[in-house]
Design a protein around this motif. Sequence first.
Motif, short mmCIF file in Angstrom:
data_model
loop_
_atom_site.label_atom_id
_atom_site.label_comp_id
_atom_site.label_asym_id
_atom_site.label_seq_id
_atom_site.Cartn_x
_atom_site.Cartn_y
_atom_site.Cartn_z
N VAL A 134 1.00 -1.03 0.21
CA VAL A 134 -0.29 0.36 0.12
C VAL A 134 0.53 1.07 0.50
O VAL A 134 1.71 1.64 0.87
N VAL A 135 0.43 1.72 -0.93
CA VAL A 135 1.33 3.51 -1.75
C VAL A 135 0.45 4.87 -0.14
O VAL A 135 1.21 5.31 -0.07
N ASP A 136 -0.17 4.47 -0.79
CA ASP A 136 -0.74 5.57 -0.44
C ASP A 136 -2.53 5.93 -0.46
O ASP A 136 -2.59 4.94 -1.28
N THR A 137 -3.33 5.77 0.59
CA THR A 137 -4.79 5.16 1.22
C THR A 137 -5.22 6.53 0.21
O THR A 137 -6.70 6.56 0.43
N THR A 138 -5.22 7.97 -0.21
CA THR A 138 -5.69 8.60 -0.12
C THR A 138 -7.15 9.12 -0.66
O THR A 138 -8.04 9.14 -0.16
#
Length: 328
Positions: A262-266
């Motif tokens: 997971v890199v970015d949950t934005t």
Amino acid sequence: MKQIAIIGECMIELNGKPFGEMHQTFGGDSLNAAVYLSRSCELNANPNDIKISYVSALGTDAISNGMLTRWQDEGVNTDLVLRDEQRTPGLYLIQLDDQGERTFLYWRNQSPARYLLQHPQFDDIAQALQSVDLVFLSGISLAILPEEDRFTLLALLTELRQQGVEIAFDSNFRPALWPQNEALATVKEIYTAMYQTTDLALVTFDDEQLIWGDATPQDTLVRMQKQGVKRAIVKLGSDGCLVGDFESNAEYAVPTTPVETVVDTTSAGDSFNGGFLSCYLAGGSLTESCQRGNAIAGVVIQHRGAIIPKSATDTVTKKRLRNCHVYD
């Protein structure tokens, strides 16, 4: 053709470390959903059978003009975007931790979208909304408005629903956007009124738990049914989602495929909403719509930023959606 109108705000996005490297683009939960809805429609048997209109206000400056062009490039109709000569778009900064979770800082008090309902041409927007099949908005769409405008919008949504327009809502709770001295009391009042006019709720359990103190996702479904919601999807992150179809008295889980990195949950919830609605509006079942939402979100959280490169949402996502009957 099905028509959906998505109400909200898009801002300038800064993504990075303070006084370090920054990436500048644009984003906002409702606009993110509109973009991923448009992209996901390419998975349908008839990709052009859903018209997506964004309802908002922008300035007349170069950045506003650039945003408008890029939304149009994404297949989002901008006929319902009003222009405000006195204001410029808001700004937000995303900061990420080592697990890809994010925190936000906002500068948006004088953004055009905040004063959307006070725009001299908003009556034309209200009239146009009578012709759509579904209106979608979020808790942020409500939170940014002045107090009196929130109730005006709720009254409009109630009227639209009575005329046969379906109303969809994502609670998307951002505490910093609400009055700090009475945040939860105000949110509960507004959300209770909103749920009374909501046909389809697309909510995240963490938000519902924070507002209402729900112990389990099942408790969220029980409460939302009592509040008047017809169908509810409770998003559970890596655990997929829980579906409550109160009209048929059905409750069931829809799992997802875990993402290793997971890199970015934005934009996880926003992209889920877009994927879900693209299938739902094309006639897919709640299960199929959840499967598509899960698949889109699973791709998006492996990239940085609210709106990832379009190429990243194409081939990978299609391979995961062969079991959806509206897939061509």
